[in-house]
Design an enzyme around this catalytic site. Sequence first.
Site, short mmCIF file in Angstrom:
data_model
loop_
_atom_site.label_atom_id
_atom_site.label_comp_id
_atom_site.label_asym_id
_atom_site.label_seq_id
_atom_site.Cartn_x
_atom_site.Cartn_y
_atom_site.Cartn_z
N LYS A 70 0.09 -1.38 0.04
CA LYS A 70 0.10 0.63 0.17
C LYS A 70 0.58 1.26 -0.20
O LYS A 70 1.77 1.61 0.91
CB LYS A 70 -0.84 0.04 1.53
CG LYS A 70 -1.97 0.73 1.89
CD LYS A 70 -3.10 0.82 2.88
CE LYS A 70 -3.83 2.11 2.87
NZ LYS A 70 -4.67 1.76 3.59
N SER B 132 -9.29 2.12 3.30
CA SER B 132 -8.83 2.76 2.09
C SER B 132 -7.93 1.29 1.66
O SER B 132 -7.29 1.84 0.83
CB SER B 132 -7.99 3.80 2.63
OG SER B 132 -6.86 2.58 4.14
N SER C 265 -9.65 -0.83 7.45
CA SER C 265 -9.36 -0.53 5.62
C SER C 265 -8.45 -1.56 5.69
O SER C 265 -8.29 -1.77 3.90
CB SER C 265 -8.01 0.40 5.58
OG SER C 265 -8.52 1.91 5.50
#
Length: 510
Positions: A104, A179, A203
């Site tokens: 990420k 996210s 997330s």
Amino acid sequence: MSLHHSTRRGTPYLGCPGARRKGGLKLKLNELTVSDVRKLIDNREITARDVIDDTYKRIDEVEDRVKAFITLTRDDAYRMADNAGDTIKSGKSSLLAGVPIAVKDNMCTKGVLTTCASKMLYNFVPPYESTVTGRLSAQNYVLVGKTNLDEFAMGSSTENSSFHTTKNPWNLECVPGGSSGGSAAAVAADECIAALGSDTGGSIRQPASLCGVVGLKPTYGRVSRYGLVAFASSLDQIGPITKNVTDAAIIMNAIGGHDPSDSTSAPLELPDFALSLGQDIKGLKIGIPKEYFVEGMNEDVEASVRAAIRKLESLGAVIVEVSLPHTGYAIATYYLLATSEASSNLARYDGVKYGFRADGKDLLDMYMNTRAQGFGPEVKRRIMLGTYALSAGYYDAYYKKAQQVRTLIKQDFDKAFTQADVIITPTSPSAAFRIGEKATDPLQMYLSDIFTISINLAGVPAMSLPCGFTKDNLPVGLQIIGKHFDEQTIFKVAYAYEQSTDWHTRRPKL
Ligand code: GLN
């Protein structure tokens, strides 16, 4: 059943002539799991380079449609694969050597752009490495690229990314969740073998659920946050997003454990999570919180989760009802605490130290222009909310009150865990929603984290794993919550469930 299905189930296929790359059958290495790749590389049936070739071939095929990545690190990846190859040849192979992993884009990777999907950091190249990626490097992993997210990890759909929205591989008109939507979509679309995500209020788990893959938020303090760009420091945790439970254990074994560079990382010995896989769950107590099965939940989600509970019962688990009475306050509490911490953490982006800098007639003007132009609307909303909650005169009514309620929420879990070994809930009240459906209504978006947020407030670990599909063929996730620092029991239950179902073997058709 095709070969790649059987490998995902963990059926050993070594010795099967079809597994050989040169043996006629075209095995797509990017579709395999960490443990499958390991066996093939170590047996010299394939090289680390072969795995990377197939991974980028897949990325070239689907990335235009999925848009999981912000940055692809193709050249570095080949270099890392060759290093892995050398290590393997020298006989020093580790479990992750040569395994393509996506990270990420809010974890610092030295020399590799790290943007947090924000215009504010559009050009930020970290001068240092996060502990988690450093630990993966120590095992000779291969970085495939940096994945998309909601700006600074604030959101549940990746629609808040300053760059683009990631698509759900199961239905390109739907969000992948967020996210860590880029990481979950990349794993689901076989653009990597595993990924790292971060989870402040859901997330890792919510996108894992919406994309039909496995995601674990470890106990707060289990994994170092050093080099993770801070959103809400008392809630943030890094964890794996993988194709099955075994791979999540392998990644946790690599990234977990105490780190002197993170004062909130717990000085505890890291258990070998692989040892929890394959253990019997007879007599294990599973708590079902009555507050989580409420009106408003999608009926296909509820049916899948209830069927999963029955399956666990048939495997010998004992189902008990538990109560988490302060659940109704979780979203309000989270959106006061997370925004307060964010308002403080994001004060550092002023155009001087990092990334984007706007012009201004004097210093103050430059600060204001930088922040006005550099941050997107959701980030600004949260900075304003958090600044308000922390300001003199409102602090006691908002921030302090939210901290007190946080304690009550944690106590709910402490009490429930005197009656149950793990707690089971849906991960998300609905399957993937359509792009744009909630984008203009922040409250609707915040509600999609209703089942994941309390877990961060309490600091306990939780995993999402696939447990079914809706009528529209969208994945449903089951959430297994454990006691503090008891990821082992989560792994035990998750593996037992996974092995008795075939949800994790299904892949989207892209
Ligand atoms: N969706 C939640 C939020 O918007 C959680 C985000 C996260 O876990 N990073 O804050």
